[in-house]
Scaffold this motif. Structure first.
Motif, short mmCIF file in Angstrom:
data_model
loop_
_atom_site.label_atom_id
_atom_site.label_comp_id
_atom_site.label_asym_id
_atom_site.label_seq_id
_atom_site.Cartn_x
_atom_site.Cartn_y
_atom_site.Cartn_z
N GLY A 16 -40.06 -33.66 11.46
CA GLY A 16 -40.15 -32.48 12.20
C GLY A 16 -39.56 -31.34 11.25
O GLY A 16 -39.54 -31.26 10.02
N PHE A 17 -39.11 -30.32 12.12
CA PHE A 17 -38.45 -29.18 11.30
C PHE A 17 -37.35 -28.41 12.23
O PHE A 17 -37.33 -28.59 13.40
CB PHE A 17 -39.57 -28.14 11.04
N VAL A 18 -36.75 -27.61 11.37
CA VAL A 18 -35.66 -26.76 12.00
C VAL A 18 -35.79 -25.13 11.13
O VAL A 18 -35.67 -25.52 9.75
CB VAL A 18 -34.23 -27.19 11.97
N ALA A 19 -36.10 -24.45 11.71
CA ALA A 19 -36.28 -22.93 10.85
C ALA A 19 -35.74 -21.77 11.58
O ALA A 19 -35.45 -21.92 12.77
CB ALA A 19 -37.74 -22.74 10.81
N ALA A 20 -35.39 -20.80 10.71
CA ALA A 20 -35.10 -19.63 11.34
C ALA A 20 -36.00 -18.49 11.21
O ALA A 20 -36.94 -18.47 10.32
CB ALA A 20 -33.64 -19.24 10.74
N ARG A 21 -36.16 -17.30 12.03
CA ARG A 21 -36.85 -16.14 11.90
C ARG A 21 -35.82 -15.03 12.03
O ARG A 21 -34.94 -14.99 13.07
CB ARG A 21 -37.99 -16.02 12.88
N ASP A 22 -35.95 -13.86 11.23
CA ASP A 22 -35.13 -12.91 11.46
C ASP A 22 -35.84 -11.64 10.99
O ASP A 22 -37.06 -11.65 11.00
CB ASP A 22 -33.99 -12.82 10.50
N LYS A 23 -35.14 -10.30 10.80
CA LYS A 23 -35.80 -8.97 11.06
C LYS A 23 -36.44 -8.88 9.33
O LYS A 23 -37.02 -7.94 9.27
CB LYS A 23 -34.92 -8.12 11.40
N ARG A 33 -30.52 -5.45 1.74
CA ARG A 33 -30.36 -4.24 2.34
C ARG A 33 -29.99 -3.04 1.51
O ARG A 33 -29.34 -3.21 0.56
CB ARG A 33 -29.08 -4.52 3.31
N LYS A 34 -30.60 -1.96 1.75
CA LYS A 34 -30.30 -0.74 0.84
C LYS A 34 -29.40 0.26 1.79
O LYS A 34 -29.89 0.36 2.88
CB LYS A 34 -31.75 -0.13 0.33
N ARG A 35 -28.53 0.96 1.17
CA ARG A 35 -27.89 2.05 1.75
C ARG A 35 -28.83 3.22 1.89
O ARG A 35 -29.87 3.67 1.17
CB ARG A 35 -26.74 2.31 1.10
N ALA A 73 -30.57 -13.97 15.40
CA ALA A 73 -31.52 -14.72 14.49
C ALA A 73 -32.23 -15.90 15.62
O ALA A 73 -31.53 -16.35 16.33
CB ALA A 73 -31.08 -15.32 13.35
N LEU A 74 -33.60 -16.10 15.43
CA LEU A 74 -34.43 -16.91 16.32
C LEU A 74 -34.41 -18.24 15.43
O LEU A 74 -34.74 -18.23 14.26
CB LEU A 74 -35.57 -16.51 16.54
N ILE A 75 -33.83 -19.36 16.24
CA ILE A 75 -33.74 -20.69 15.55
C ILE A 75 -34.80 -21.62 16.31
O ILE A 75 -34.96 -21.59 17.52
CB ILE A 75 -32.46 -21.38 15.82
N GLU A 76 -35.84 -21.96 15.57
CA GLU A 76 -37.12 -22.97 16.40
C GLU A 76 -36.69 -24.50 15.56
O GLU A 76 -36.24 -24.47 14.54
CB GLU A 76 -38.29 -22.59 15.67
N PHE A 77 -36.94 -25.31 16.60
CA PHE A 77 -36.88 -26.59 15.89
C PHE A 77 -37.69 -27.74 17.00
O PHE A 77 -37.94 -27.46 17.95
CB PHE A 77 -35.36 -27.29 16.41
N GLU A 78 -38.21 -28.64 16.16
CA GLU A 78 -39.10 -29.85 16.87
C GLU A 78 -38.82 -31.01 15.75
O GLU A 78 -39.26 -31.04 14.68
CB GLU A 78 -40.56 -29.27 16.77
N LEU A 79 -38.20 -32.06 16.47
CA LEU A 79 -37.92 -33.06 15.73
C LEU A 79 -38.36 -34.64 16.44
O LEU A 79 -38.35 -34.59 17.71
CB LEU A 79 -36.20 -33.39 15.58
#
Length: 327
Positions: free
Chosen positions: A91-98, A323-325, A143-149
């Motif tokens: 299965g998987f564990v994953a993150a999504r961010d901006k 990230r840039k100022r 952050a969004l964490i998705e998982f399916e094991l």
């Protein structure tokens, strides 16, 4: 399409590390360099490299620090494994961010490459072997964490799925704009088990991209295993980047770790006899190397890790901020 993982240097003379931030259930501690090998759960026979540091970029640079999420450990908890032998997990564990909306995997195995894990009978605990994300995980606000094991099963007809779902879902990990970095534990509940997640939320941090290239391997009859471990920003927790059979000479392993600005990335590499070695050989023969790298917005640092009879590897650490100022 989903993402998948896979300058010059100046010595930092007389520079002390800042105190280690406390975790959610730990007392604060001083974060000075340590030779205590118990922290890495290794032998005393190691090669100590000197602390190194890279320069920050020029005054015209617009790089800025980031709020980052670093996974340290994920364990299955409360799982009743009724079958003999290890549980075969996929299965998987994953993150999504901006930074990017695509999945940034920290664990991914299909049914053909499932992981055999030992499950403790009294607690139903089993540790998963995490992989490095393709890039650091941004956590400005959440952050969004998705998982399916799933666990592999046998004895079913060929037209039916070959696994039972252990846990699946998604959740938000939220950063409440803390003023100091910290370690956090989360328990995510499912129908058949839970996930115990240990993570670090790092304030004012950047990405350390670590390339480990095998230069040579010694002529060891039973083959050679490697361990590549890291610690970040003065925390005691060990991040297991790699454990297993050494890749062939010329192969490169790539890892990503989040590190506070003006702090340190600690790396530990160990060579030992392969899995087929007898127990007495495994206890006596091993060689290790460790080094601390001072963070900076760009540039890179390169070191050769000598592992005695087991070989040597080239370690290259590159620093980056996404990230840039504002000008």
């Amino acid at each position: 399409m989903e993402t998948e993982a896979g300058g010059s240097s100046n010595p930092a003379r007389g520079r002390k590390r800042p105190p280690s931030p406390p975790g959610d259930d730990e007392e604060p501690s001083e974060s000075t360099p340590s030779d205590d090998d118990d922290e890495w759960s290794v032998s005393d026979n190691d090669n100590q490299a000197s602390i190194t540091s890279v320069r920050d970029c020029s005054t015209k640079c617009r790089c800025g620090p980031m709020f980052l999420l670093q996974f340290i450990d994920i364990n299955i908890a409360g799982y009743h494994h009724a079958r003999p032998g290890p549980a075969r997990i996929f299965g998987f564990v994953a993150a999504r961010d901006k930074v990017q909306p695509l999945r940034n995997y920290v664990y991914k195995r299909d049914i053909r490459n499932c992981e055999a894990v030992s499950v403790k009978q009294n607690t139903g605990m089993a540790r998963l072997s995490l992989r490095s994300p393709i890039r650091v995980i941004s956590m400005v606000s959440h952050a969004l964490i998705e998982f399916e094991l799933c666990v592999q099963t046998e004895g079913r007809p060929d037209d039916e799925p070959k696994g039972d779902c252990l846990i699946e879902g998604c959740t938000e990990f939220t950063n409440f704009l803390a003023s100091k970095s910290y370690i956090e534990h989360r328990r995510l509940y499912g129908y058949n088990c839970a996930l115990d997640v240990k993570l670090a939320v790092l304030i004012n941090a950047i990405e350390a991209r670590i390339d480990v290239k095998v230069l040579r391997l010694g002529a060891i009859a039973n083959g050679i295993n490697l361990k590549v471990y890291a610690k970040t920003s003065g925390f005691r927790e060990v991040i297991r980047l790699f454990e297993g059979a050494a890749p062939k000479p010329g192969d490169v392993m790539c890892f990503v770790v989040a590190v506070e600005t003006y702090n340190y990335l600690d790396l530990y590499i160990e060579g030992s006899p392969g899995d087929s070695a007898v127990l007495e050989q495994k206890k006596q023969a091993r060689s290790s190397w460790k080094c601390s790298f001072g963070s900076g917005y760009h540039c890179s640092d390169e070191q050769v890790a000598e592992l005695g009879n087991f070989g040597e590897v080239l370690v290259n650490v590159n620093w980056k901020s996404y990230r840039k100022r504002q000008s």
